[in-house]
Design a protein around this motif. Structure first.
Motif, PDB file in Angstrom:
ATOM      1  N   UNK A  33      59.657  19.500  55.154  1.00 47.67           N
ATOM      2  CA  UNK A  33      60.959  18.940  55.519  1.00 47.67           C
ATOM      3  C   UNK A  33      61.966  20.071  55.714  1.00 47.67           C
ATOM      4  N   UNK A  91      67.666  24.339  54.135  1.00 51.88           N
ATOM      5  CA  UNK A  91      66.676  24.198  53.079  1.00 51.88           C
ATOM      6  C   UNK A  91      65.371  23.691  53.643  1.00 51.88           C
ATOM      7  N   UNK A  98      52.999  12.275  51.602  1.00 51.09           N
ATOM      8  CA  UNK A  98      54.175  11.711  52.260  1.00 51.09           C
ATOM      9  C   UNK A  98      55.209  11.279  51.245  1.00 51.09           C
ATOM     10  N   UNK A  99      54.846  10.389  50.367  1.00 52.17           N
ATOM     11  CA  UNK A  99      55.788   9.892  49.377  1.00 52.17           C
ATOM     12  C   UNK A  99      55.496  10.611  48.076  1.00 52.17           C
ATOM     13  N   UNK A 100      56.132  11.718  47.895  1.00 44.14           N
ATOM     14  CA  UNK A 100      55.823  12.574  46.757  1.00 44.14           C
ATOM     15  C   UNK A 100      57.014  13.479  46.456  1.00 44.14           C
ATOM     16  N   UNK A 101      56.931  14.153  45.360  1.00 49.37           N
ATOM     17  CA  UNK A 101      57.993  15.091  45.010  1.00 49.37           C
ATOM     18  C   UNK A 101      58.093  16.188  46.048  1.00 49.37           C
ATOM     19  N   UNK A 102      59.313  16.518  46.443  1.00 48.19           N
ATOM     20  CA  UNK A 102      59.546  17.613  47.370  1.00 48.19           C
ATOM     21  C   UNK A 102      59.952  18.853  46.589  1.00 48.19           C
ATOM     22  N   UNK A 103      59.319  19.968  46.919  1.00 44.99           N
ATOM     23  CA  UNK A 103      59.592  21.246  46.282  1.00 44.99           C
ATOM     24  C   UNK A 103      60.367  22.106  47.266  1.00 44.99           C
ATOM     25  N   UNK A 104      61.496  22.601  46.806  1.00 43.31           N
ATOM     26  CA  UNK A 104      62.429  23.272  47.698  1.00 43.31           C
ATOM     27  C   UNK A 104      62.335  24.789  47.617  1.00 43.31           C
ATOM     28  N   UNK A 105      62.572  25.416  48.746  1.00 46.14           N
ATOM     29  CA  UNK A 105      62.771  26.847  48.799  1.00 46.14           C
ATOM     30  C   UNK A 105      64.210  27.193  48.459  1.00 46.14           C
TER      31      UNK A 105
ATOM     32  N   UNK B  34      65.373  10.167  42.533  1.00 50.42           N
ATOM     33  CA  UNK B  34      65.208  11.543  42.068  1.00 50.42           C
ATOM     34  C   UNK B  34      66.549  12.095  41.592  1.00 50.42           C
ATOM     35  N   UNK B  36      67.892  16.087  41.146  1.00 50.60           N
ATOM     36  CA  UNK B  36      67.635  17.512  41.302  1.00 50.60           C
ATOM     37  C   UNK B  36      68.834  18.284  40.763  1.00 50.60           C
ATOM     38  N   UNK B  44      66.802  23.879  44.986  1.00 50.03           N
ATOM     39  CA  UNK B  44      66.867  22.613  44.265  1.00 50.03           C
ATOM     40  C   UNK B  44      65.627  22.453  43.396  1.00 50.03           C
ATOM     41  N   UNK B  46      63.570  19.898  40.757  1.00 50.16           N
ATOM     42  CA  UNK B  46      63.435  18.514  40.334  1.00 50.16           C
ATOM     43  C   UNK B  46      63.601  18.395  38.830  1.00 50.16           C
ATOM     44  N   UNK B  49      61.998  11.948  38.221  1.00 53.16           N
ATOM     45  CA  UNK B  49      61.847  11.015  39.322  1.00 53.16           C
ATOM     46  C   UNK B  49      61.411   9.660  38.796  1.00 53.16           C
ATOM     47  N   UNK B  51      59.338   6.343  40.315  1.00 53.60           N
ATOM     48  CA  UNK B  51      58.614   5.677  41.398  1.00 53.60           C
ATOM     49  C   UNK B  51      58.347   4.214  41.034  1.00 53.60           C
ATOM     50  N   UNK B 101      59.598   8.735  56.124  1.00 52.22           N
ATOM     51  CA  UNK B 101      60.011   9.003  54.761  1.00 52.22           C
ATOM     52  C   UNK B 101      60.996  10.138  54.763  1.00 52.22           C
TER      53      UNK B 101
END
Lengths: 113, 115
Positions: A33, A91, A98-105, B34, B36, B44, B46, B49, B51, B101
């Protein structure tokens, strides 16, 4: 393990220049993303990839913005003919599915003069 | 329309005091929720969360949040804050909408810790 990395961390561009921002996601993560975060705001969605396919680009603000992920790993966000309003932190995030935790840079801070 | 509201732009809390950060959402499908945290110059991270299942979720650094469907809220709490908790906190909601999504984000709440 290695997290999401982005380069450059800071970019200063003169108005009208083209810029390219790179994102290296966590190895094996399917989803990637891009978000834009203006000062004092939350991130705003730009675009989404599942592997090499760009499934949603509804958040790209104009046709000057282009993103690619040709091999389903590294992604590049390109902004052509930059404008002052493009100044923001960009970012990148990846997630295993798809539907999961997003880890950011850490983001790339773009300043357009 | 989908939206996330964090009513407090800034919150100041004394070190050792309890904390509650508010988050309200409007979402047309079953939400995934979520929290963050973003420290200056950092990405950012986490915190926690939701679900499905137990509506009280535990996260890292001693944080917890409770999903209240009837109030469309997902407030973040911590019983005793530490100076290192000073940061900006973002609430986000996501889910399957039209087979796509994406996360919808609040504007953030900046937490200031008084010594």
């Amino acid at each position: 393990g290695a997290g999401v990395s982005q380069s450059p961390r800071y970019k200063v561009a003169k108005r009208g220049q083209d810029v390219a921002l790179r994102c290296d996601p966590i190895s094996g993560h399917v989803s990637l993303f891009w978000y834009q975060q203006a000062l004092g705001q939350g991130p705003e969605f730009l675009t989404y990839f599942q592997n090499e396919a760009q499934l949603d680009k509804s958040g790209l603000p104009s046709d000057r913005f282009f993103a690619e992920r040709p091999e389903g790993s590294v992604s590049t966000l390109k902004i052509q003919r930059t404008q002052q309003e493009d100044s923001a932190v960009y970012l990148c995030a990846s997630s295993p599915g798809l539907v999961d935790t997003q880890y950011f840079g850490p983001g790339t801070r773009l300043t357009v003069l | 329309a989908q939206s996330v509201t964090q009513p407090d732009i800034h919150i100041t809390v004394s070190e050792g005091a309890s904390l509650e950060l508010r988050c309200n959402y409007s979402y047309g499908a079953t939400p995934y929720l979520f929290w963050y945290v973003q420290s200056p110059g950092q990405g950012l991270q986490l915190l926690l969360k939701y679900f499905s299942g137990d509506t009280l979720v535990q996260g890292i650094k001693g944080f917890e949040a409770e999903f209240k469907r009837s109030q469309s809220s997902f407030n973040l709490r911590k019983p005793s804050v530490h100076w290192s908790d000073a940061a900006e906190y973002f609430c986000a909601v996501g889910g399957r909408m039209d087979s796509n999504y994406q996360l919808i984000w609040g504007a953030g709440t900046k937490l200031i810790i008084k010594p």
